[in-house]
Design a protein around this motif. Sequence first.
Motif, PDB file in Angstrom:
ATOM      1  N   ILE A  93       0.839  -1.207   0.000  1.00  0.00           N
ATOM      2  CA  ILE A  93       0.000   0.000   0.000  1.00  0.00           C
ATOM      3  C   ILE A  93       0.868   1.250   0.000  1.00  0.00           C
ATOM      4  CG2 ILE A  93      -1.701   1.348   1.298  1.00  0.00           C
ATOM      5  CD1 ILE A  93      -2.699  -1.260   2.549  1.00  0.00           C
ATOM      6  N   HIS A  94       0.469   2.203  -0.811  1.00  0.00           N
ATOM      7  CA  HIS A  94       1.070   3.541  -0.775  1.00  0.00           C
ATOM      8  C   HIS A  94      -0.075   4.530  -0.637  1.00  0.00           C
ATOM      9  CE1 HIS A  94       3.361   7.100  -1.542  1.00  0.00           C
ATOM     10  NE2 HIS A  94       4.416   6.489  -2.050  1.00  0.00           N
ATOM     11  N   GLY A  95       0.004   5.422   0.345  1.00  0.00           N
ATOM     12  CA  GLY A  95      -1.081   6.355   0.592  1.00  0.00           C
ATOM     13  C   GLY A  95      -0.624   7.793   0.645  1.00  0.00           C
ATOM     14  N   GLY A  96      -1.615   8.679   0.686  1.00  0.00           N
ATOM     15  CA  GLY A  96      -1.328  10.098   0.800  1.00  0.00           C
ATOM     16  C   GLY A  96      -2.569  10.933   0.594  1.00  0.00           C
ATOM     17  N   GLY A  97      -2.378  12.251   0.572  1.00  0.00           N
ATOM     18  CA  GLY A  97      -3.484  13.171   0.372  1.00  0.00           C
ATOM     19  C   GLY A  97      -3.909  13.245  -1.075  1.00  0.00           C
ATOM     20  N   PRO A  98      -5.076  13.847  -1.343  1.00  0.00           N
ATOM     21  CA  PRO A  98      -5.631  13.871  -2.706  1.00  0.00           C
ATOM     22  C   PRO A  98      -4.796  14.689  -3.678  1.00  0.00           C
ATOM     23  CG  PRO A  98      -6.888  15.313  -1.248  1.00  0.00           C
ATOM     24  CD  PRO A  98      -5.947  14.546  -0.376  1.00  0.00           C
TER      25      PRO A  98
END
Length: 460
Positions: free
Chosen positions: A223-228
């Motif tokens: 998983i790689h996540g972050g803000g829009p």
Amino acid sequence: MLKVFNTLTGKKEEFKPIEEGKVKMYVCGITVYDYCHIGHARAMISFDVITRFLRHIGYDLTFVRNITDVDDKIIKRAEENGETTSELTERMIAAMHEDEVALGNKLPDLEPKATEFMQQIIDMIQVLVDKGFAYQGNSGDVFYRASKFEEYGKLNNRKLEEMLAGARIEVEASKEHPADFVLWKPAKDGEVSWDSPWGKGRPGWHIECSAMSTHCLGNHFDIHGGGPDLKFPHHENEIAQSEAATGEQYVNYWMHCGAVRVNNEKMSKSLGNFFTIREVLEKFNPEVVRYLMVSSQYRSSIDYSDASLKEAKTALERLYTALRGQEVAQSYVATDYTTRFEDAMRDDFNTAVALSVLFELVRELNKARAEGSEQAATLAAELKALADVLGLLSQDPEYFMQNSTISEGISAEEIEGYIAERAQARKDKNFARSDEIRDLLLEQGITLLDTREGTTWTRG
């Protein structure tokens, strides 16, 4: 089955980790040149809840979130403040951690700083140069050759030319193509810099995350996540760099949380609707802010306003009221509420539906309390355990009810003094004075509640 909305494919998918029972997750962190704002709070809390739930259902999770501690904004702010970049970043990192702890977040397992991974960054750039994916321009900058990566644009499902049309692209004469982006930039006199095959300089922003994530989690992780706002160009560029350098798929699932809007407008310093976490916590209990952030599913946008925070406060008070003065069992047998709560969270971490289950559980708990049932204690334990997955109900109920909003008015000690005076007035049958005290406190936002155990109070 756990389902996750994958930005890469644009749909919900069954989550299947690369290694059974283990999850590796990387989330883009903060550029530490200023205090964190409520948009940062949204991302922090969203991925904290995701982390909590993955561990709740048994995954062995490694959570990595980077810190960008070298950047043009950092250099400029340090110069304005008359301090070194390291003095500025160390101060802002400490403030960020204070904000996170206040909001009830658990810190990441690993928190790599860009300045500590300079050799890995330089090594990755060298691989890209050797493979023909990067070149040094006349300006001395090293650029990534975006047009050479055939799948450029796959995260945003757009072709290179389409993305250029609507994006703010920095145009430089030394670039081969307008979409090419900086991997390494030469340092100006007096700026912090590192030695490299291309001269003294510092990395571009995008390459930092590629180097740190692959070093900490491997070339291919879950998983790689972050803000829009990171989907393009930051995450698109990360994919291009990483996959060109390693020859492997970079990430299986891309996750992006929703934006925070202020009174239905985009948050912006120029609009005067920009709030730091610290400013918000001067008015509201941190858990009220957290409740607002989890009251809708993480991919949804959130409208921030004093009105929305007051609604969150009222809702959270309903949960705390159910625990106020209630014995909580040491253990419980999971009921249908646990099953339904977990089902909601397995559906792409739908915290809004999960919260609705908690309120149903509260209704049954209140009913059990009214009937004097022994089941009330186990229902209270179940409520606290499920709420903890969302990072809620971590405070003493009495404390929260008296501190759900932060007031500069009457102190707790003064309130208790009035309550004692009122109790004596009632004992003396001086009901006029008793009513006078109640009204006086009500004018200052203090609500009294008379129970068999005595009088309690709530602020706000």
